[in-house]
Scaffold this motif. Structure first.
Motif, PDB file in Angstrom:
ATOM      1  N   ASP A   6       0.893  -1.187   0.036  1.00  0.00           N
ATOM      2  CA  ASP A   6      -0.109   0.022   0.106  1.00  0.00           C
ATOM      3  C   ASP A   6       0.722   1.199  -0.048  1.00  0.00           C
ATOM      4  OD1 ASP A   6      -1.955   2.185   0.563  1.00  0.00           O
ATOM      5  OD2 ASP A   6      -2.770   1.155   2.156  1.00  0.00           O
ATOM      6  N   PRO A   7       0.945   1.906  -0.813  1.00  0.00           N
ATOM      7  CA  PRO A   7       1.590   3.252  -1.335  1.00  0.00           C
ATOM      8  C   PRO A   7       1.241   4.272  -0.101  1.00  0.00           C
ATOM      9  CG  PRO A   7       0.390   3.438  -2.916  1.00  0.00           C
ATOM     10  CD  PRO A   7      -0.111   1.922  -2.169  1.00  0.00           C
ATOM     11  N   LYS A   8       0.143   4.056   0.673  1.00  0.00           N
ATOM     12  CA  LYS A   8      -0.261   5.122   1.390  1.00  0.00           C
ATOM     13  C   LYS A   8       0.254   4.753   3.093  1.00  0.00           C
ATOM     14  CE  LYS A   8      -4.230   6.266  -0.929  1.00  0.00           C
ATOM     15  NZ  LYS A   8      -5.797   6.241  -1.195  1.00  0.00           N
ATOM     16  N   LEU A   9       0.745   3.586   3.159  1.00  0.00           N
ATOM     17  CA  LEU A   9       1.349   3.250   4.434  1.00  0.00           C
ATOM     18  C   LEU A   9       2.744   3.609   4.513  1.00  0.00           C
ATOM     19  CD1 LEU A   9       0.952   1.572   7.150  1.00  0.00           C
ATOM     20  CD2 LEU A   9       1.606  -0.286   5.599  1.00  0.00           C
ATOM     21  N   SER A  10       3.154   4.187   5.266  1.00  0.00           N
ATOM     22  CA  SER A  10       4.698   4.654   5.816  1.00  0.00           C
ATOM     23  C   SER A  10       5.272   3.724   6.769  1.00  0.00           C
ATOM     24  CB  SER A  10       4.728   6.074   6.146  1.00  0.00           C
ATOM     25  OG  SER A  10       6.078   6.348   6.361  1.00  0.00           O
ATOM     26  N   PHE A  11       6.021   2.734   6.181  1.00  0.00           N
ATOM     27  CA  PHE A  11       6.667   1.841   7.282  1.00  0.00           C
ATOM     28  C   PHE A  11       7.934   2.702   8.126  1.00  0.00           C
ATOM     29  CE2 PHE A  11       4.996  -0.885   3.935  1.00  0.00           C
ATOM     30  CZ  PHE A  11       4.552  -1.631   4.647  1.00  0.00           C
ATOM     31  N   ALA A  12       8.347   3.834   7.506  1.00  0.00           N
ATOM     32  CA  ALA A  12       9.206   4.769   8.299  1.00  0.00           C
ATOM     33  C   ALA A  12       8.156   5.083   9.650  1.00  0.00           C
ATOM     34  CB  ALA A  12       9.629   5.818   7.667  1.00  0.00           C
ATOM     35  N   LYS A  13       6.977   5.590   9.303  1.00  0.00           N
ATOM     36  CA  LYS A  13       6.231   6.045  10.600  1.00  0.00           C
ATOM     37  C   LYS A  13       5.857   4.906  11.543  1.00  0.00           C
ATOM     38  CE  LYS A  13       5.472  10.290   9.494  1.00  0.00           C
ATOM     39  NZ  LYS A  13       5.949  11.306  10.279  1.00  0.00           N
ATOM     40  N   VAL A  14       5.735   3.699  10.955  1.00  0.00           N
ATOM     41  CA  VAL A  14       5.870   2.474  11.682  1.00  0.00           C
ATOM     42  C   VAL A  14       6.872   2.246  12.653  1.00  0.00           C
ATOM     43  CG1 VAL A  14       5.310  -0.001  11.745  1.00  0.00           C
ATOM     44  CG2 VAL A  14       4.142   1.374  10.157  1.00  0.00           C
ATOM     45  N   ALA A  15       8.036   2.559  11.943  1.00  0.00           N
ATOM     46  CA  ALA A  15       9.118   2.342  12.949  1.00  0.00           C
ATOM     47  C   ALA A  15       9.298   3.238  13.948  1.00  0.00           C
ATOM     48  CB  ALA A  15      10.282   2.401  11.802  1.00  0.00           C
ATOM     49  N   GLU A  16       8.956   4.366  13.681  1.00  0.00           N
ATOM     50  CA  GLU A  16       8.766   5.341  14.661  1.00  0.00           C
ATOM     51  C   GLU A  16       8.080   5.238  15.960  1.00  0.00           C
ATOM     52  OE1 GLU A  16       7.721   9.239  12.942  1.00  0.00           O
ATOM     53  OE2 GLU A  16       9.723   9.102  11.943  1.00  0.00           O
ATOM     54  N   GLY A  17       6.635   4.479  15.526  1.00  0.00           N
ATOM     55  CA  GLY A  17       5.791   4.199  16.506  1.00  0.00           C
ATOM     56  C   GLY A  17       6.498   2.869  17.359  1.00  0.00           C
ATOM     57  N   CYS A  18       7.430   2.222  16.786  1.00  0.00           N
ATOM     58  CA  CYS A  18       8.076   0.984  17.653  1.00  0.00           C
ATOM     59  C   CYS A  18       9.418   1.524  18.262  1.00  0.00           C
ATOM     60  CB  CYS A  18       8.568   0.107  16.613  1.00  0.00           C
ATOM     61  SG  CYS A  18       7.134  -0.882  15.828  1.00  0.00           S
ATOM     62  N   GLY A  19       9.592   2.913  18.373  1.00  0.00           N
ATOM     63  CA  GLY A  19      10.752   3.719  19.078  1.00  0.00           C
ATOM     64  C   GLY A  19      11.970   3.751  18.170  1.00  0.00           C
ATOM     65  N   LEU A  20      11.970   3.575  17.020  1.00  0.00           N
ATOM     66  CA  LEU A  20      13.273   3.774  15.932  1.00  0.00           C
ATOM     67  C   LEU A  20      13.101   5.420  15.441  1.00  0.00           C
ATOM     68  CD1 LEU A  20      13.403   0.476  14.307  1.00  0.00           C
ATOM     69  CD2 LEU A  20      14.491   1.048  16.468  1.00  0.00           C
ATOM     70  N   LYS A  21      14.054   5.466  14.837  1.00  0.00           N
ATOM     71  CA  LYS A  21      13.934   6.785  14.112  1.00  0.00           C
ATOM     72  C   LYS A  21      13.776   6.214  12.619  1.00  0.00           C
ATOM     73  CE  LYS A  21      16.798  10.275  11.731  1.00  0.00           C
ATOM     74  NZ  LYS A  21      18.188  11.020  11.771  1.00  0.00           N
ATOM     75  N   GLY A  22      12.614   6.694  11.941  1.00  0.00           N
ATOM     76  CA  GLY A  22      12.227   6.413  10.719  1.00  0.00           C
ATOM     77  C   GLY A  22      12.288   7.370   9.689  1.00  0.00           C
ATOM     78  N   VAL A  23      12.917   7.006   8.433  1.00  0.00           N
ATOM     79  CA  VAL A  23      13.273   7.771   7.392  1.00  0.00           C
ATOM     80  C   VAL A  23      12.940   7.190   6.059  1.00  0.00           C
ATOM     81  CG1 VAL A  23      14.958   9.132   6.252  1.00  0.00           C
ATOM     82  CG2 VAL A  23      15.240   8.612   8.631  1.00  0.00           C
ATOM     83  N   GLN A  24      12.294   8.091   5.115  1.00  0.00           N
ATOM     84  CA  GLN A  24      11.950   7.605   3.718  1.00  0.00           C
ATOM     85  C   GLN A  24      12.961   8.120   2.867  1.00  0.00           C
ATOM     86  OE1 GLN A  24       8.398   8.385   1.391  1.00  0.00           O
ATOM     87  NE2 GLN A  24       7.587   6.564   2.574  1.00  0.00           N
ATOM     88  N   VAL A  25      13.525   7.437   1.783  1.00  0.00           N
ATOM     89  CA  VAL A  25      14.384   8.083   0.970  1.00  0.00           C
ATOM     90  C   VAL A  25      13.633   7.395  -0.498  1.00  0.00           C
ATOM     91  CG1 VAL A  25      16.226   7.857   2.194  1.00  0.00           C
ATOM     92  CG2 VAL A  25      15.877   6.079   0.951  1.00  0.00           C
ATOM     93  N   LYS A  26      13.979   8.499  -1.576  1.00  0.00           N
ATOM     94  CA  LYS A  26      13.378   7.992  -2.825  1.00  0.00           C
ATOM     95  C   LYS A  26      14.592   8.156  -3.828  1.00  0.00           C
ATOM     96  CE  LYS A  26       8.793   9.406  -1.775  1.00  0.00           C
ATOM     97  NZ  LYS A  26       7.667  10.360  -1.936  1.00  0.00           N
ATOM     98  N   THR A  27      15.774   8.482  -3.496  1.00  0.00           N
ATOM     99  CA  THR A  27      16.773   8.766  -4.618  1.00  0.00           C
ATOM    100  C   THR A  27      18.088   8.061  -4.025  1.00  0.00           C
ATOM    101  OG1 THR A  27      17.781  10.762  -3.720  1.00  0.00           O
ATOM    102  CG2 THR A  27      15.696  11.019  -5.361  1.00  0.00           C
TER     103      THR A  27
END
Length: 86
Positions: A6-27
């Motif tokens: 699902d392109p609307k789901l951010s796994f980086a945000k899920v990681a933040e919810g688990c206490g990690l730093k979440g970052v999304q990169v595209k290049t």
């Protein structure tokens, strides 16, 4: 491993919810930069989850044979299989 999710789901945000730093990169440049940053952050005890968004040009297909007709596998007989137990 690659898949279309699902392109609307951010796994980086899920990681933040688990206490990690979440970052999304595209290049590739973003990835290079965040890898360097995350290595430095890890030295300080900060774990970074990097979600890499690839397009078809950058990402290899998971299976090149996925659209080919299935072939019989030697030695497999459906009579040897049993139902899963719940």
């Amino acid at each position: 491993m690659g898949t279309e999710l699902d392109p609307k789901l951010s796994f980086a945000k899920v990681a933040e919810g688990c206490g990690l730093k979440g970052v999304q990169v595209k290049t590739q440049d973003e990835l290079t930069s965040i890898l360097k940053e995350s290595c430095e952050a890890q030295k300080k005890g900060i774990t970074t989850f990097i979600e890499v968004i690839l397009n078809q040009e950058l990402g290899e297909p998971f299976r090149r044979d996925a659209m080919k007709k299935p072939v019989k596998v030697a030695g497999i007989n459906t009579k040897d299989m049993r139902p899963q137990q719940s």
